[in-house]
Structures are given as structure tokens and as C-alpha cells.
Write a protein that holds these residues in place. Structure first.
Motif, PDB file in Angstrom:
ATOM      1  N   LYS A 216    -114.644  27.198   7.357  1.00 54.84           N
ATOM      2  CA  LYS A 216    -115.922  27.776   6.949  1.00 54.84           C
ATOM      3  C   LYS A 216    -116.984  27.636   8.036  1.00 54.84           C
ATOM      4  CE  LYS A 216    -115.595  27.289   1.894  1.00 54.84           C
ATOM      5  NZ  LYS A 216    -116.196  26.633   0.696  1.00 54.84           N
ATOM      6  N   LEU A 217    -117.002  26.482   8.703  1.00 52.21           N
ATOM      7  CA  LEU A 217    -117.984  26.266   9.756  1.00 52.21           C
ATOM      8  C   LEU A 217    -117.729  27.173  10.951  1.00 52.21           C
ATOM      9  CD1 LEU A 217    -118.308  22.357   9.699  1.00 52.21           C
ATOM     10  CD2 LEU A 217    -120.039  24.016   8.972  1.00 52.21           C
ATOM     11  N   ILE A 218    -116.458  27.363  11.298  1.00 47.92           N
ATOM     12  CA  ILE A 218    -116.127  28.203  12.445  1.00 47.92           C
ATOM     13  C   ILE A 218    -116.490  29.664  12.184  1.00 47.92           C
ATOM     14  CG2 ILE A 218    -114.200  29.104  13.821  1.00 47.92           C
ATOM     15  CD1 ILE A 218    -112.866  26.375  13.568  1.00 47.92           C
ATOM     16  N   THR A 219    -116.279  30.127  10.969  1.00 45.41           N
ATOM     17  CA  THR A 219    -116.533  31.538  10.625  1.00 45.41           C
ATOM     18  C   THR A 219    -117.946  31.770  10.100  1.00 45.41           C
ATOM     19  OG1 THR A 219    -115.633  31.170   8.396  1.00 45.41           O
ATOM     20  CG2 THR A 219    -114.107  31.938  10.109  1.00 45.41           C
ATOM     21  N   SER A 220    -118.767  30.729  10.064  1.00 43.83           N
ATOM     22  CA  SER A 220    -120.117  30.877   9.519  1.00 43.83           C
ATOM     23  C   SER A 220    -120.988  31.762  10.413  1.00 43.83           C
ATOM     24  CB  SER A 220    -120.775  29.500   9.367  1.00 43.83           C
ATOM     25  OG  SER A 220    -122.119  29.643   8.958  1.00 43.83           O
ATOM     26  N   ASN A 221    -121.825  32.573   9.796  1.00 42.84           N
ATOM     27  CA  ASN A 221    -122.758  33.435  10.527  1.00 42.84           C
ATOM     28  C   ASN A 221    -124.106  32.761  10.747  1.00 42.84           C
ATOM     29  OD1 ASN A 221    -120.945  35.650  10.636  1.00 42.84           O
ATOM     30  ND2 ASN A 221    -121.511  36.221   8.531  1.00 42.84           N
ATOM     31  N   PHE A 222    -124.223  31.512  10.320  1.00 43.76           N
ATOM     32  CA  PHE A 222    -125.513  30.832  10.377  1.00 43.76           C
ATOM     33  C   PHE A 222    -125.447  29.635  11.321  1.00 43.76           C
ATOM     34  CE2 PHE A 222    -125.063  32.735   6.162  1.00 43.76           C
ATOM     35  CZ  PHE A 222    -126.165  33.579   6.144  1.00 43.76           C
ATOM     36  N   THR A 223    -126.598  29.318  11.930  1.00 47.77           N
ATOM     37  CA  THR A 223    -126.672  28.199  12.863  1.00 47.77           C
ATOM     38  C   THR A 223    -126.637  26.868  12.128  1.00 47.77           C
ATOM     39  OG1 THR A 223    -128.021  29.549  14.345  1.00 47.77           O
ATOM     40  CG2 THR A 223    -128.026  27.180  14.735  1.00 47.77           C
ATOM     41  N   ARG A 224    -127.345  26.809  11.000  1.00 55.26           N
ATOM     42  CA  ARG A 224    -127.394  25.574  10.209  1.00 55.26           C
ATOM     43  C   ARG A 224    -126.773  25.832   8.839  1.00 55.26           C
ATOM     44  NH1 ARG A 224    -131.986  25.461  13.351  1.00 55.26           N
ATOM     45  NH2 ARG A 224    -132.479  23.465  14.352  1.00 55.26           N
ATOM     46  N   THR A 225    -126.060  24.842   8.338  1.00 50.25           N
ATOM     47  CA  THR A 225    -125.385  24.960   7.052  1.00 50.25           C
ATOM     48  C   THR A 225    -125.666  23.714   6.217  1.00 50.25           C
ATOM     49  OG1 THR A 225    -123.598  26.243   8.061  1.00 50.25           O
ATOM     50  CG2 THR A 225    -123.166  25.279   5.907  1.00 50.25           C
ATOM     51  N   PRO A 226    -126.069  23.882   4.969  1.00 49.32           N
ATOM     52  CA  PRO A 226    -126.313  22.701   4.120  1.00 49.32           C
ATOM     53  C   PRO A 226    -125.006  22.041   3.700  1.00 49.32           C
ATOM     54  CG  PRO A 226    -126.664  24.720   2.868  1.00 49.32           C
ATOM     55  CD  PRO A 226    -126.439  25.142   4.288  1.00 49.32           C
ATOM     56  N   LEU A 227    -125.015  20.722   3.683  1.00 51.82           N
ATOM     57  CA  LEU A 227    -123.882  19.949   3.192  1.00 51.82           C
ATOM     58  C   LEU A 227    -124.270  19.335   1.857  1.00 51.82           C
ATOM     59  CD1 LEU A 227    -122.887  17.963   6.435  1.00 51.82           C
ATOM     60  CD2 LEU A 227    -122.050  20.201   5.683  1.00 51.82           C
ATOM     61  N   TYR A 228    -123.385  19.484   0.861  1.00 47.08           N
ATOM     62  CA  TYR A 228    -123.657  18.866  -0.435  1.00 47.08           C
ATOM     63  C   TYR A 228    -122.377  18.219  -0.967  1.00 47.08           C
ATOM     64  CZ  TYR A 228    -121.615  23.208  -2.345  1.00 47.08           C
ATOM     65  OH  TYR A 228    -120.786  24.264  -2.638  1.00 47.08           O
ATOM     66  N   GLN A 229    -122.582  17.304  -1.892  1.00 53.45           N
ATOM     67  CA  GLN A 229    -121.451  16.543  -2.443  1.00 53.45           C
ATOM     68  C   GLN A 229    -121.238  16.942  -3.890  1.00 53.45           C
ATOM     69  OE1 GLN A 229    -120.308  13.620  -0.284  1.00 53.45           O
ATOM     70  NE2 GLN A 229    -118.419  14.090  -1.392  1.00 53.45           N
ATOM     71  N   GLY A 230    -120.240  17.775  -4.135  1.00 57.33           N
ATOM     72  CA  GLY A 230    -119.896  18.153  -5.495  1.00 57.33           C
ATOM     73  C   GLY A 230    -120.794  19.220  -6.077  1.00 57.33           C
ATOM     74  N   ASP A 231    -122.085  18.937  -6.187  1.00 56.62           N
ATOM     75  CA  ASP A 231    -123.041  19.864  -6.801  1.00 56.62           C
ATOM     76  C   ASP A 231    -124.085  20.274  -5.774  1.00 56.62           C
ATOM     77  OD1 ASP A 231    -125.836  20.117  -8.501  1.00 56.62           O
ATOM     78  OD2 ASP A 231    -124.113  20.975  -9.552  1.00 56.62           O
ATOM     79  N   ILE A 232    -124.526  21.526  -5.849  1.00 60.52           N
ATOM     80  CA  ILE A 232    -125.484  22.047  -4.879  1.00 60.52           C
ATOM     81  C   ILE A 232    -126.797  21.270  -4.895  1.00 60.52           C
ATOM     82  CG2 ILE A 232    -126.479  23.732  -6.447  1.00 60.52           C
ATOM     83  CD1 ILE A 232    -125.817  24.247  -2.691  1.00 60.52           C
ATOM     84  N   ASN A 233    -127.099  20.585  -6.017  1.00 61.98           N
ATOM     85  CA  ASN A 233    -128.327  19.796  -6.096  1.00 61.98           C
ATOM     86  C   ASN A 233    -128.227  18.496  -5.303  1.00 61.98           C
ATOM     87  OD1 ASN A 233    -130.052  21.368  -7.876  1.00 61.98           O
ATOM     88  ND2 ASN A 233    -128.525  20.941  -9.457  1.00 61.98           N
ATOM     89  N   ASN A 234    -127.014  18.095  -4.959  1.00 64.77           N
ATOM     90  CA  ASN A 234    -126.808  16.820  -4.274  1.00 64.77           C
ATOM     91  C   ASN A 234    -126.623  17.067  -2.769  1.00 64.77           C
ATOM     92  OD1 ASN A 234    -126.362  14.098  -3.798  1.00 64.77           O
ATOM     93  ND2 ASN A 234    -124.187  14.215  -4.340  1.00 64.77           N
TER      94      ASN A 234
END
Length: 411
Positions: A216-234
């Protein structure tokens, strides 16, 4: 004829002085002595008006006396006053009122700056008379319930500034006009209006296998990507994709390595204005933020680039995606995706759909219908008619829309 010329001077001076653009005058004072003299006279408009009217009325009365005397001599005592009144009225209207005032209205700076050469010393000579007249008139103004000391408020609000930008015409290019209007919008537009909604966030779930994360990181079109644990709120952090190269060349890519190289997440409330957030980004030296509601739930994300694009337009090809969401058809019809934002629709079509409620067309339609339709339906919001084209699950994916005004025009 000399008295008519003097009267024309006072009439033109009054119109020229009062027609000056106050903002342009402030700028011209730096390089023009005429502008500085005019500005000093306009600093006390009551005295300036009194001075001009004293001179104008004195000259007009003297002209009337002389015209009446000449008419009595040449026409007689009976017809003389009538002839003098008729002739002098026409001559004063043409030569002392309409002509000089028209010229002054069309060329206020030239007339006002030239007239200031005479009005400035004349104001000093007639200062006692002007002072006495102002005292008397100010007393009358107070008796009528007005404040003679009240100054003119030259400050402009946002909408008035927008009108000034629109009225600038060819002096400011269209792109620059749009940028200035974008700056004016920063105070009224909030983060919620421009953020990437939660459903469209392309983040990395650290609970996924590391191989899937790397892909996913290699094919990402964005410079920065959020990292979350399990739920998008975390949110755990924000990972800069260029750091993946260091991990791939050096140590093995692991979940803990991603966390270690990630930046601290930056959270902002969705109600923040773009103007304030632009300053916050500068002060915090951040470029990427998670948008949360009053309960701390993540509602979307926004970047510094998103705010700058509100001023200067799209930097990248994201505008193509917006065009695909709002596709013009024939006869003022549009095919619009349900995920299209209300602001983008209004900007692309020139419409005025309500912006104080749901932020997307799908949300606005569901609010209007109060339920998810089982089949395609037609409905009206304000002066615009919408027809659903496709419904998928709990979301309306496509609409056809048009302004009712165009419908009635064609009928």
C-alpha cells in the motif's frame, strides 16, 4: 460671465472633492502634493462644504443682482426681473452647474487637485465666517437628532471587499481576482468544508500484515499516510512515504519500525476557520492534520496544500477528479456524484445550494427525502431539481440536476 465662471469653479470643486475615491487618495498622498492638499480639506468635510457653499452662494447672489440691474436698464422695470430670472437660470444651469459638475464627476482627481490650489488659501481667509456658519448649522443638526461630530466609516467588510475586487476589472487579472477572493473566503470557510471525509481516508491499519502495508505504501499516491491501530479513530502517527526507502535499504520493515519513523499525529477541530488553521499550520510547522468532532471522533483529514488550493486553485490533477464528479450535460443539465461537496457544486455551476447543513450532495438529498429511496426519485431543493440515477446500498451514487429557472425559460 466672469461670475458664472467663478460659480462653475465652486460647483465643479464640490463634485470633484466629494467624488474622490478615498482609498486611492490615501495612496496618492505619498507622491502628489495635490492629493495631500485635497486630503487635508476632506479631513473636515463640514468646513469644506461650508466654504464651497459660501463662495458659490455669494457669487450666485451677486450675479442675480447684476443681472436684474442690467435687465431693468435694457428691458424695463416691469419685464426686467422676469427676463433676468429666466436668462440667468438657464445660463447658470448650463454653464455653472451641469457642465462643470459633469466634468468633475468624470475627472474628480484632476478637478479636485487643481481646485485645492485655490480652496486651501481661501479656507484660511474665510475661516472665521466658515467657523460661525458651522457653529450655527451644527446646532440645528443636533436639534434634528443627528450627531454633527460623527465621522464617516471608510472600513469595508468582506462582502464589500469582494465587490471592490470584482469591480477592479482589467486592472487585476482574473487569476489574481480569484486568489484575492479565495483569501477573503478563508474567514468564512471551515475545515469541515474542505476536509477529505473519513470514508475517503486512505490510511494504513497496523493490524494488517506487513507485506500488505508495504504494498500500500509503495503504490500510494500521497506523500504522507496516516497510521492507525485497528480503528480509524486510533491514530498512531503520520508516515512520510520517502522514509520507506530508508527502511527498505537498511533494516527490515516492521510494524514497530513504521511507528518509530512516523510523525506525531496532529489533531484539529472541524469548526476551525481556514484562516486560523493556516496560521496554526505555520506556527506548529505541520502540513497534515486529523480533523475531529466535538466528541474526539476522527471525521476526516486536511493538509496545508488543501488550504492553499482554496486560494490559488489546484496544484495537482485533483481538479480532474472534481470535474468527473460534476459533469456538465446538454441544456444546463449536470450529472453529479453523490460524494461531490456542496461547495464544489456551487463553484462549478454558479448555483446557490445551501451550505449550512450537509456537506455532500448525498447528505443534502437524504436530509430532504428523510429516507433512503428504494428506487430512483425526483425532488426539488430550493430552485434546483434533482433526479437520482443510481443508488448503491445506503448511498445515492449519481444524480442528474438542473436549475428550475432554465427549465421555465425553455418552456
Amino acid at each position: 460671465m466672469a461670475l458664472l465662471c467663478v460659480s462653475a469653479f465652486f460647483s465643479g470643486s464640490e463634485t470633484g472633492m466629494m467624488s474622490l475615491n478615498r482609498y486611492r487618495l490615501k495612496h496618492q498622498r505619498k507622491k502628489s502634493s495635490g492629493a495631500r492638499r485635497a486630503a487635508k480639506l476632506l479631513a473636515t468635510p463640514d468646513k469644506l462644504i461650508s466654504l464651497i457653499l459660501v463662495g458659490n452662494n455669494a457669487v450666485n447672489i451677486l450675479a442675480a443682482i447684476m443681472a436684474n440691474a442690467l435687465a431693468v436698464i435694457y428691458v424695463g422695470e416691469v419685464a426686467g426681473p422676469w427676463v433676468a430670472t429666466a436668462v440667468l437660470t438657464i445660463m447658470m444651469l448650463v454653464f455653472s452647474e451641469v457642465t462643470p459638475k459633469t466634468i468633475a464627476a468624470q475627472n474628480p482627481e484632476w478637478v479636485a487637485f487643481k481646485a485645492s490650489h485655490i480652496l486651501r488659501p481661501l479656507s484660511q481667509i474665510l475661516a472665521p465666517l466658515v467657523w460661525a456658519i458651522n457653529k450655527l448649522t451644527n446646532s440645528i443638526i443636533r436639534l434634528l437628532g443627528f450627531d454633527p461630530e460623527k465621522g464617516q466609516d471608510d472600513a469595508l467588510d468582506t462582502e464589500e471587499l469582494r465587490t471592490v475586487v470584482d469591480a477592479s476589472g482589467h486592472k487585476i487579472s482574473g487569476d489574481h481576482q480569484n486568489m484575492l477572493k479565495g483569501l477573503l473566503d478563508l474567514e468564512t470557510v471551515t475545515i469541515e468544508d474542505i476536509m477529505i471525509p473519513r470514508a475517503e481516508i486512505q490510511g494504513i491499519n497496523l493490524d494488517d500484515p506487513i507485506e500488505l502495508i508495504v504494498e500500500k505504501l509503495i503504490t500510494s499516491n500521497f506523500t504522507r499516510t496516516p497510521l492507525y491501530q485497528g480503528d480509524i479513530n486510533n491514530w498512531v502517527g503520520v508516515f512520510h512515504v520517502r522514509k520507506l526507502n530508508h527502511l527498505l535499504r537498511g533494516e527490515s520493515v516492521t510494524h514497530s519500525a513504521l511507528k518509530r519513523f512516523a510523525e506525531e499525529p496532529y489533531f484539529i477541530p472541524e469548526s476551525t476557520s481556514l484562516a486560523n488553521q493556516l496560521i496554526n499550520f505555520k506556527e506548529s510547522r505541520q502540513h497534515f492534520a486529523a480533523v475531529v468532532d466535538e466528541y474526539g471522533e476522527v471525521q476526516g483529514l486536511v493538509t496545508l496544500e488543501d488550504i492553499l488550493e482554496e486560494i490559488v486553485g489546484d496544484f495537482t490533477d485533483t481538479g480532474i477528479a472534481e470535474q468527473n464528479e460534476i459533469e456538465p450535460l446538454t441544456n444546463h443539465n449536470y450529472r453529479i456524484a453523490g460524494v461531490a461537496s456542496i461547495r464544489d457544486i456551487n463553484k462549478a455551476t454558479g448555483w446557490a445550494l445551501p451550505k449550512d447543513g450537509p456537506k455532500t450532495l448525498n447528505g443534502l438529498a437524504l436530509e430532504q427525502l428523510e429516507s433512503i429511496p428504494e428506487g430512483n426519485v425526483c425532488f426539488v431543493i430550493g430552485g434546483y431539481r434533482f433526479t437520482t440515477l443510481s443508488i448503491q446500498g445506503n448511498m445515492i451514487e449519481q444524480f442528474e440536476a438542473r436549475a428550475l429557472q432554465h427549465s421555465s425559460d425553455e418552456e
